[in-house]
Enzyme design. Structure first.
Site, PDB file in Angstrom:
ATOM      1  N   CYS A  12       1.168  -1.110  -0.124  1.00 12.98           N
ATOM      2  CA  CYS A  12       0.466   0.258  -0.171  1.00 12.98           C
ATOM      3  C   CYS A  12       0.607   1.446   0.099  1.00 12.98           C
ATOM      4  O   CYS A  12       0.242   2.489  -0.174  1.00 12.98           O
ATOM      5  CB  CYS A  12      -0.757  -0.049   0.811  1.00 12.98           C
ATOM      6  SG  CYS A  12      -2.014  -1.108   1.232  1.00 12.98           S
ATOM      7  N   HIS A  30      -2.862   6.691   1.634  1.00 16.17           N
ATOM      8  CA  HIS A  30      -3.707   6.032   1.600  1.00 16.17           C
ATOM      9  C   HIS A  30      -4.785   5.316   2.299  1.00 16.17           C
ATOM     10  O   HIS A  30      -5.278   5.750   3.200  1.00 16.17           O
ATOM     11  CB  HIS A  30      -2.485   4.607   2.458  1.00 16.17           C
ATOM     12  CG  HIS A  30      -3.578   3.700   2.304  1.00 16.17           C
ATOM     13  ND1 HIS A  30      -3.383   3.037   1.043  1.00 16.17           N
ATOM     14  CD2 HIS A  30      -3.709   2.736   2.735  1.00 16.17           C
ATOM     15  CE1 HIS A  30      -4.216   1.722   0.949  1.00 16.17           C
ATOM     16  NE2 HIS A  30      -3.880   0.843   2.211  1.00 16.17           N
ATOM     17  N   ASN A  65      -9.865  -0.555   0.195  1.00 14.30           N
ATOM     18  CA  ASN A  65      -8.606   0.002   0.109  1.00 14.30           C
ATOM     19  C   ASN A  65      -8.459  -1.118  -0.827  1.00 14.30           C
ATOM     20  O   ASN A  65      -7.779  -1.962  -1.641  1.00 14.30           O
ATOM     21  CB  ASN A  65      -8.111  -0.863   1.405  1.00 14.30           C
ATOM     22  CG  ASN A  65      -6.563  -0.586   0.951  1.00 14.30           C
ATOM     23  OD1 ASN A  65      -5.746  -0.691   0.394  1.00 14.30           O
ATOM     24  ND2 ASN A  65      -5.945  -1.410   2.287  1.00 14.30           N
TER      25      ASN A  65
END
Length: 314
Positions: free
Chosen positions: A108, A241, A271
């Site tokens: 990520c 993020h 996500n």
């Protein structure tokens, strides 16, 4: 010079996941994550395909052709193949060749890692224009019977075009990692002798990830602000993020940054790992929130354990 992004197919709501037999509820997911929808790539749609489309949109926004670029870096944890790299496949899809193209694997944090690497290439004078892409089909490494993880993730891609300039647009960057924390977020499986050895799905200790993420995101944000000689008050936008609304809110609180200055898109696509930061950036650029001359901080945190930040002047 330009941003672009793409989300595959139609949004899948929390209620649709419940209808598929996942033991959860819309209210449970929203309360704990802030996620309302995610996008899931259809069979045959790959990270390189999504990345190439995001790249085309970024090039269009920049008024450039793929032949104007001399570097491609793709951040992904879900490559099309073991090899060649997803970046080489994107390069082929764009119809260009002859310059370096490679992948970065920092989960990520991947886009912030890739952006930082591209910045170093350009500052060195060896390259003039770079495509930096985050692309993922995370839905394919999710155990859809594990409600702790399957409600969190989605697929997508985002891209930016960087160009050399006498006026720096990337003011400061910082990358960090702590490999001793790898077990709190990982896919522990691997391919051996034609078979998957170990689990091929995402495994996550949510509480441990939350605690570590909030701490390191606050620290790295202050680090890049100090490098650039700026204060939190001079920051126009924080684009972290897009993992979990609670992490975003806690990070803003730690930085004493008003929540109105945090770009949040996690509710729309969940996500998307390395794709989440460029997706959020492109959204905020195209809806007019992010404007020329503003100070924008990008942040990533993910498995490895990795984290990083980049401070931009748009």
């Amino acid at each position: 010079m330009g941003t672009g992004s793409v989300l595959p197919g139609n949004p899948v709501s929390n209620d649709e996941l419940v209808a598929r037999g996942i033991e959860t509820s819309d209210s449970w997911i929203i309360e704990r994550t802030g996620i309302r929808f995610r996008h899931i790539a259809e069979s045959g749609l790959t990270s390189s395909m999504l990345g190439a489309e995001a790249a085309r949109r970024a090039l269009d926004a920049a008024g450039l052709a793929a032949s104007d670029v001399d570097l491609i870096i793709v951040a992904t944890s879900t490559p099309d193949k073991v090899f060649p790299s997803t970046a080489c496949l994107v390069q082929a899809a764009l119809g260009v060749s002859g310059f370096p193209a490679f992948d970065v694997q920092a989960v990520c944090s991947g886009f912030v890692y890739a952006l930082t690497i591209a910045d170093k290439f350009i500052r060195s004078g060896s390259h003039r224009r770079a495509l930096v892409i985050g692309a993922e089909v995370f839905s394919r490494i999710i155990d859809w019977e594990d409600r702790r993880t399957c409600v969190l993730f989605g697929d997508g891609a985002g891209a930016v075009v960087l160009e050399a300039s006498e006026q720096p647009g990337i003011l400061a960057t910082a990358l960090r990692a702590d490999g001793s924390q790898h077990e709190i977020l990982e896919v522990p499986g691997n391919i051996r002798n034609g078979h998957v050895e170990g689990s091929p799905f995402v495994h996550m200790d949510g509480a441990a990830v939350f605690k570590l993420a909030v701490r390191v995101l606050g620290d790295v944000a202050q680090e890049v602000l100090d490098q650039a000689g700026l204060t939190t008050e001079q920051l126009d936008w924080l684009i972290p993020h897009q993992a979990n609304i609670r992490i975003l809110q806690a990070t803003a609180k730690r930085l004493q940054l008003p929540t109105e200055k945090v770009v949040v898109t996690v509710d729309r696509h969940g996500n998307t790992s390395a794709a989440s930061v460029p997706l959020a950036l492109d959204t905020a650029v195209r809806d007019g929130r992010v404007k020329a001359g503003q100070n924008v901080m990008l942040q990533g945190v993910g498995g490895g354990f990795t984290w990083g930040a980049a401070l931009l002047r748009m």
